[in-house]
Design a protein around this motif. Structure first.
Motif, short mmCIF file in Angstrom:
data_model
loop_
_atom_site.label_atom_id
_atom_site.label_comp_id
_atom_site.label_asym_id
_atom_site.label_seq_id
_atom_site.Cartn_x
_atom_site.Cartn_y
_atom_site.Cartn_z
N ALA A 154 26.72 -5.76 26.46
CA ALA A 154 27.23 -5.27 25.18
C ALA A 154 26.52 -5.91 23.99
CB ALA A 154 28.73 -5.52 25.08
N LEU A 155 26.23 -7.19 24.04
CA LEU A 155 25.64 -7.86 22.88
C LEU A 155 24.26 -7.30 22.53
CD1 LEU A 155 26.78 -11.57 23.38
CD2 LEU A 155 27.72 -9.83 21.86
N PRO A 156 23.31 -7.19 23.48
CA PRO A 156 22.03 -6.56 23.12
C PRO A 156 22.19 -5.09 22.69
CG PRO A 156 21.85 -7.72 25.21
CD PRO A 156 23.29 -7.67 24.87
N SER A 157 23.17 -4.40 23.29
CA SER A 157 23.37 -2.99 22.93
C SER A 157 23.84 -2.86 21.47
CB SER A 157 24.39 -2.37 23.87
OG SER A 157 24.69 -1.04 23.49
N LEU A 158 24.78 -3.71 21.06
CA LEU A 158 25.25 -3.66 19.67
C LEU A 158 24.13 -4.02 18.70
CD1 LEU A 158 28.77 -5.27 20.07
CD2 LEU A 158 28.26 -2.90 19.53
N ARG A 159 23.31 -4.99 19.07
CA ARG A 159 22.17 -5.36 18.22
C ARG A 159 21.23 -4.17 18.02
NH1 ARG A 159 17.24 -7.09 20.11
NH2 ARG A 159 15.86 -8.09 18.57
N LEU A 160 20.97 -3.44 19.10
CA LEU A 160 20.09 -2.28 19.01
C LEU A 160 20.71 -1.16 18.17
CD1 LEU A 160 18.36 -1.69 22.45
CD2 LEU A 160 17.29 -1.91 20.23
N LEU A 161 22.01 -0.96 18.30
CA LEU A 161 22.66 0.08 17.51
C LEU A 161 22.52 -0.20 16.02
CD1 LEU A 161 25.93 0.76 19.55
CD2 LEU A 161 24.02 2.32 19.18
N TYR A 162 22.69 -1.46 15.62
CA TYR A 162 22.53 -1.80 14.21
C TYR A 162 21.07 -1.65 13.77
CZ TYR A 162 27.29 -3.47 13.51
OH TYR A 162 28.65 -3.54 13.37
N MET A 163 20.13 -1.99 14.64
CA MET A 163 18.72 -1.83 14.30
C MET A 163 18.35 -0.35 14.12
SD MET A 163 16.87 -4.59 16.81
CE MET A 163 15.24 -4.00 16.36
N MET A 164 18.93 0.52 14.93
CA MET A 164 18.62 1.95 14.83
C MET A 164 19.19 2.57 13.56
SD MET A 164 19.23 2.98 18.83
CE MET A 164 18.79 4.69 18.66
N ASP A 165 20.27 2.02 13.03
CA ASP A 165 20.88 2.55 11.81
C ASP A 165 20.30 1.93 10.55
OD1 ASP A 165 22.51 4.39 12.97
OD2 ASP A 165 24.24 3.07 13.14
#
Length: 230
Positions: free
Chosen positions: A77-88
């Motif tokens: 979950a932690l790397p996934s949330l980081r990527l979601l913020y980077m994509m936005d």
């Protein structure tokens, strides 16, 4: 771009896609370890001839198989949330391009330039030259400078479309009446292919996307020529 019999993802052409590839490998390794452990436990239980009463009732094993999955979920979950913020994140773009989806072609507007706008239709198979790709070639390319932050504004005029470029890690829905945005940086010169990724009617398969990344001086020459033609 993708090639025949390819099993993995396309080579990354942007920093965001590199991060997505790393996350894919990270998650896949966790899935592989879990699958291996589960298969080993199943094989051990099927082949074992003995029974231990301490295994049938044990507080320790209850704690382990409750805490361990929680730790695994956190690691995903932690790397996934980081990527979601980077994509936005859209930070200080140097240029903005607006893509408008139609049935069945794209219109591109360079909002930083006056009268720099064009339609991009798929090239028919009969017009292709050797080396060009069927269903992926368009009569106009979206030309952007390499290593520059680009903001894309994406919408549609009629039905739902989707502006997708796998090599750049970009996929944004084009929705009538709504303006979505994304950003990318192409880290090397080249031509990158995509397609509309939302079923939008009979000719959904015939809406290719071509993005060409070039040096800044060539981009300035191209934009000057396109503005004069317009």
């Amino acid at each position: 771009m993708a090639h025949p019999s390819q099993l993995g993802l396309q080579d990354a052409a942007s920093p965001l896609m590199e991060e997505l590839l790393h996350f894919h490998d990270h998650a896949l390794m966790i899935v592989l370890l879990i699958s291996t452990m589960v298969l080993y436990i199943i094989a051990a239980m099927v082949t074992a001839k003995f029974t231990d009463k301490l295994i049938l009732d044990s507080q320790e094993i209850e704690v382990i198989w409750t805490v361990l999955p929680a730790i695994v979920l956190i690691l995903i979950a932690l790397p996934s949330l980081r990527l979601l913020y980077m994509m936005d994140e859209v930070s200080a773009p140097q240029m903005t391009v607006k893509a408008v989806g139609h049935q069945w072609y794209w219109t591109y507007e360079y909002t930083d330039y006056q009268e720099l706008e064009f339609d991009a239709y798929m090239l028919p198979t009969s017009d292709l030259t050797p080396g060009q790709f069927r269903l992926l070639e368009a009569d106009h390319r979206v030309v952007v400078p390499a290593t520059s932050p680009i903001r894309m504004l994406i919408t549609a005029e009629d039905v739902l479309h989707s502006w997708a470029l796998p090599a750049l890690g970009v996929k944004v829905d084009a929705i009538p009446g709504r303006l979505n945005q994304t950003a990318f940086i192409v880290d090397r010169p080249g031509v990158f292919y995509g397609q509309c990724s939302e079923i939008c009617g009979a000719n959904h398969s015939f809406m290719p996307i071509m993005v060409e990344s070039t040096a800044l001086n060539y981009f300035e020459q191209w934009s000057a020529v396109m503005s004069e033609d317009a």
